[in-house]
Design a protein around this motif. Structure first.
Motif, PDB file in Angstrom:
ATOM      1  N   THR A 151       0.852  -1.187   0.000  1.00 48.49           N
ATOM      2  CA  THR A 151       0.000   0.000   0.000  1.00 48.49           C
ATOM      3  C   THR A 151       0.884   1.231   0.000  1.00 48.49           C
ATOM      4  O   THR A 151       1.796   1.339   0.829  1.00 48.49           O
ATOM      5  CB  THR A 151      -0.915   0.016   1.232  1.00 48.49           C
TER       6      THR A 151
ATOM      7  N   GLN B 142       0.856   5.677  -0.458  1.00 44.92           N
ATOM      8  CA  GLN B 142      -0.028   6.834  -0.444  1.00 44.92           C
ATOM      9  C   GLN B 142       0.785   8.116  -0.419  1.00 44.92           C
ATOM     10  O   GLN B 142       1.944   8.126  -0.015  1.00 44.92           O
ATOM     11  CB  GLN B 142      -0.974   6.781   0.759  1.00 44.92           C
TER      12      GLN B 142
ATOM     13  N   ASP C 112      -4.706  12.043   1.569  1.00 50.75           N
ATOM     14  CA  ASP C 112      -3.781  11.216   0.820  1.00 50.75           C
ATOM     15  C   ASP C 112      -4.491  10.507  -0.321  1.00 50.75           C
ATOM     16  O   ASP C 112      -5.678  10.190  -0.246  1.00 50.75           O
ATOM     17  CB  ASP C 112      -3.126  10.163   1.717  1.00 50.75           C
ATOM     18  N   GLN C 113      -3.730  10.247  -1.377  1.00 48.50           N
ATOM     19  CA  GLN C 113      -4.159   9.313  -2.403  1.00 48.50           C
ATOM     20  C   GLN C 113      -3.521   7.974  -2.096  1.00 48.50           C
ATOM     21  O   GLN C 113      -2.331   7.909  -1.789  1.00 48.50           O
ATOM     22  CB  GLN C 113      -3.736   9.819  -3.786  1.00 48.50           C
ATOM     23  N   THR C 114      -4.287   6.927  -2.191  1.00 46.25           N
ATOM     24  CA  THR C 114      -3.822   5.607  -1.777  1.00 46.25           C
ATOM     25  C   THR C 114      -3.965   4.616  -2.926  1.00 46.25           C
ATOM     26  O   THR C 114      -4.981   4.592  -3.624  1.00 46.25           O
ATOM     27  CB  THR C 114      -4.622   5.104  -0.561  1.00 46.25           C
ATOM     28  N   GLN C 115      -2.922   3.821  -3.116  1.00 44.97           N
ATOM     29  CA  GLN C 115      -2.939   2.750  -4.106  1.00 44.97           C
ATOM     30  C   GLN C 115      -2.519   1.448  -3.439  1.00 44.97           C
ATOM     31  O   GLN C 115      -1.681   1.448  -2.523  1.00 44.97           O
ATOM     32  CB  GLN C 115      -1.975   3.058  -5.262  1.00 44.97           C
TER      33      GLN C 115
END
Length: 732
Positions: free
Chosen positions: A132, A134, A183-186
């Motif tokens: 993960t 972010q 936050d952007q999370t991938q």
């Protein structure tokens, strides 16, 4: 290969016979290995518990404010701020996480990857591992020494960081703002790219592709695996030329005592200069960590018990015909797997690998000492060829995150997971094509990591087909690229002494005959594989009067010991000069290998004594060779430095026919302690690494050679070299 001094050479010879005499088989009938490492405790990234903090060195700020801030939190928040997250499901690490940079595509998307190796017996793969990551796209731009500069500042760094992961704590400011950050999370599912099977069970290599859309702020990317401890790295803005660091020779030669380089408070002689690099990273984060060769030393494979009969055989014919038994095959893979795990999870180097994305190229020690420079009959014998083939495979696996048998052997667009790959042609002794990389370091800078090992032979560094393909790629670079960095394992502009090579290669040389008997301390004059003169990998070494150790000379250069290498080198330079002129491209060479810091210069030859030189800014032939080596290994003896420095002042006419002069740059006008240097201003025989940045005001590339101030103390002094942008009109 490496000239670590007479005492180290003698110690290495004694050790060699000690390993031969002490080998024995265990109760299972198998040899007991010299190098073997076990998995880390379940759920942890580290081999050790959190290190006990020692007194801080002067270059690391005090954390009293941080501790006071934590003490003011409510109990639940105080505990949460210091709690080390546990992975779910649990993974048992052998090494990692490691980070790798690949490229930035035309849409401004950053491409890279993370790699971990896990022990199957202690891990749970239902579900398979997930990474993960972010970031906050609105995070403000960082300023030097600012409180949001780098997550490295939240490590309670002691002088001996045996492992970074176990000491990560949130800062007081972060603990207050974490919940409100946007936050952007991938999330990325791990790719199983290889399984190693050994005596300890099976171990899985997991690769996690990472994609990040760059924007107008530098970003701190926070990442974790299976919800475990959060680590971080940094990426540039979409319009920014990257800050990066480069190093080479990350290991000690045989016979060198690492403790001789361990300053007060450090646990290992490997750590001091890596701590210095990480301290610079904490002040202004690096975006890429370039490994210029010898990221680890695999020479100790010859210490393994299964290898002893082959290594110590005095019959060259028998050695060349010795069969590759299943026992030796298993030994080679076992050593490489365990040696990589031990090296890449150790100390401050492990912290760098997990916080600065790597871009690596191999040199001989990544395979074995001198590989590619021995005679064809030795290189092609079953055991030596297996050493090279498996060494190259594990280099690709651990350092480039590539399994060629999983990822394929095509570099056509869209057919390989790493877009910067430039595949060459089948190497004669490694069983695979060469793997070079051409990657952007920003809109105006590219780096070519040229593979000078996979296709290497005694009289050839790279094939003509590989050169042609590389030149084609360079000519297609975008028009906005002004600087091309060409990384070569061995210096291309460096002092050399060809007559010593000729003398040592002579069959009539009595010193070589004595060296083959291993008498009078002359064993170091011949290599351990075929008892030829120790000239491997373009090394010139001579020891005269070894009884009183009065003279020791060691020189290396890519020009090689044969005219074929000299011709190849000159042709390579001339081809690049033509491309530089045509594309208005400033080319700079970056090298390691020689355990010294230096800067060589290629430039247009002046027409006469009264003819002014062409200004570097408008000279397409002006190419410097920045040599940074070694970040860990010992420098050569003082006599060697003196000899090389004296040669640095000599005129080299090798390329005068092509209107090209060659010299060295006298940048070392003072020692790291400030003392003036009167004689040797060309070669610095201290451990070093190099920080590189782009000056957005002038368009110059600035190479800051960071030289160890005092052995083992973990601080450095900078010596800057500025490379001007190209200011000539493009065209033939």
């Amino acid at each position: 290969m490496d000239n670590a001094g007479w005492h180290a050479q003698r110690r290495a010879e004694r050790d060699s016979y000690r390993y031969f005499s002490r080998r024995h088989r265990g109760s299972d009938g198998q040899y007991v290995p010299e190098v073997v490492v076990g998995p880390l405790p379940s759920g942890q990234y580290t081999t050790q518990s959190p290190p006990e903090l020692a007194p801080r060195p002067s270059n690391v700020s005090d954390s009293a404010t941080h501790r006071v801030g934590l003490a003011q939190l409510p109990p639940a928040e105080r505990a949460r701020a210091q709690r080390i997250p546990q992975m779910d499901p649990v993974l048992q690490f052998m090494v990692g996480p490691l980070l790798r940079y690949d490229t930035v595509d035309m849409n401004g998307v950053w491409h890279g990857a993370a790699l971990i190796v896990t022990a199957d017996a202690g891990s749970f793969y239902d579900p398979v591992p997930v990474l993960t990551y972010q970031w906050d796209p609105e995070e403000p731009a960082r300023t030097p020494n600012g409180s949001t500069l780098s997550t490295f500042s939240k490590y309670d760094l002691s002088p001996h960081p045996a492992d970074p992961h176990a000491t990560a704590l949130l800062t007081w400011e972060e603990s207050k703002t974490k919940a409100t950050s946007i936050d952007q999370t991938q999330r990325v599912v791990g790719q199983e790219i290889y399984v190693y099977s050994g005596r300890g069970g099976t171990f899985t290599f997991w690769r996690f592709p990472i994609r990040i859309q760059l924007g107008y702020n530098e970003l701190c990317i926070k990442y974790s695996i299976n919800g475990g401890m959060q680590l971080s790295f940094h990426v540039p803005t979409i319009q920014q030329n990257m800050r990066w660091a480069t190093y080479s020779c990350n290991g000690f030669s045989a016979g060198v005592n690492p403790d001789d380089f361990r300053g007060p408070g450090f646990r290992s002689g490997y750590d001091p200069m890596w701590v210095d690099l990480l301290q610079q990273h904490s002040q202004q984060p690096f975006h890429v960590l370039v490994g210029g060769g010898d990221q680890l030393y695999c020479d100790s494979l010859t210490r393994e018990p299964e290898m002893q009969d082959w290594v110590h055989s005095q019959n060259t014919a028998a050695k060349l015909s010795c069969p590759l038994t299943p026992e030796i095959t298993e030994c080679i893979d076992r050593f490489l797997f365990n040696h990589y795990c031990a090296s890449f999870r150790h100390g401050a180097f492990a912290r760098a690998n997990s916080s600065i994305p790597m871009l690596n190229m191999c040199d001989d020690h990544d395979l074995i000492d001198g590989f590619g420079s021995y005679p064809d009959d030795l290189q092609s014998c079953p055991i030596f060829q297996a050493i090279g083939a498996r060494g190259y495979f594990f280099f690709l696996l651990f350092q480039c995150f590539i399994n060629p048998y999983y990822d394929g052997l095509s570099d056509r667009p869209g057919e390989h997971p790493f877009k910067s790959l430039v595949l060459g042609f089948q190497g004669p002794f490694v069983g695979l094509p060469s793997h070079s990389f051409l990657a952007p370091l920003g809109p105006n800078v590219q780096i070519l990591m040229l593979d000078c090992r996979a296709e290497r032979k005694k009289d050839t560094v790279c094939s003509q087909a590989q050169y042609k393909k590389i030149f084609d790629y360079i000519t297609q670079l975008p028009s906005g690229v002004e600087h091309l960095i060409v990384q070569l394992g061995i210096p291309i502009a460096y002092p050399r002494l060809v007559f010593l090579e000729t003398a040592l290669e002579s069959k009539l040389n009595p010193l070589i005959a004595l060296g083959r008997t291993r008498n009078f301390g002359l064993g170091g004059l011949v290599n351990k594989f075929n008892s030829d003169a120790e000239l491997l990998d373009d090394l010139v070494r001579v020891r005269l009067n070894c009884v009183d150790r009065s003279l020791e000379v060691c020189l290396r250069t890519i020009t090689g010991r044969q005219l074929a290498h000299k011709k190849e080198r000159n042709t390579f330079i001339q081809e690049l000069q033509g491309i530089a002129k045509m594309k208005r491209l400033r080319i700079t060479f970056l090298s390691g290998d020689v355990h010294c810091a230096a800067v060589g210069v290629l430039k247009t030859l002046a027409g006469g004594k009264n003819t002014p030189e062409v200004p570097p800014s408008v000279d397409f032939r002006y190419m410097i060779n920045v040599v940074t080596s070694a970040i860990v290994n010992t420098p050569p003896p003082v006599g060697v430095i003196t000899m090389v420095s004296s040669l640095a002042t000599k005129m080299h006419k090798t390329l005068h026919y092509a209107q090209t002069d060659e010299t060295m740059m006298p940048i070392f006008t003072h020692d790291p302690d400030g003392t003036s240097r009167v004689k040797n201003k060309y070669i610095m025989g201290r451990r070093n690494w190099c920080a590189v940045r782009w000056d957005n005001r002038t368009g110059e590339m600035i190479f800051d050679l960071r030289v160890e101030k005092e052995k083992g103390l973990g601080t450095s002094v900078g010596y800057e070299v500025k490379v001007p942008p190209p200011q000539w009109a493009p065209g033939r």
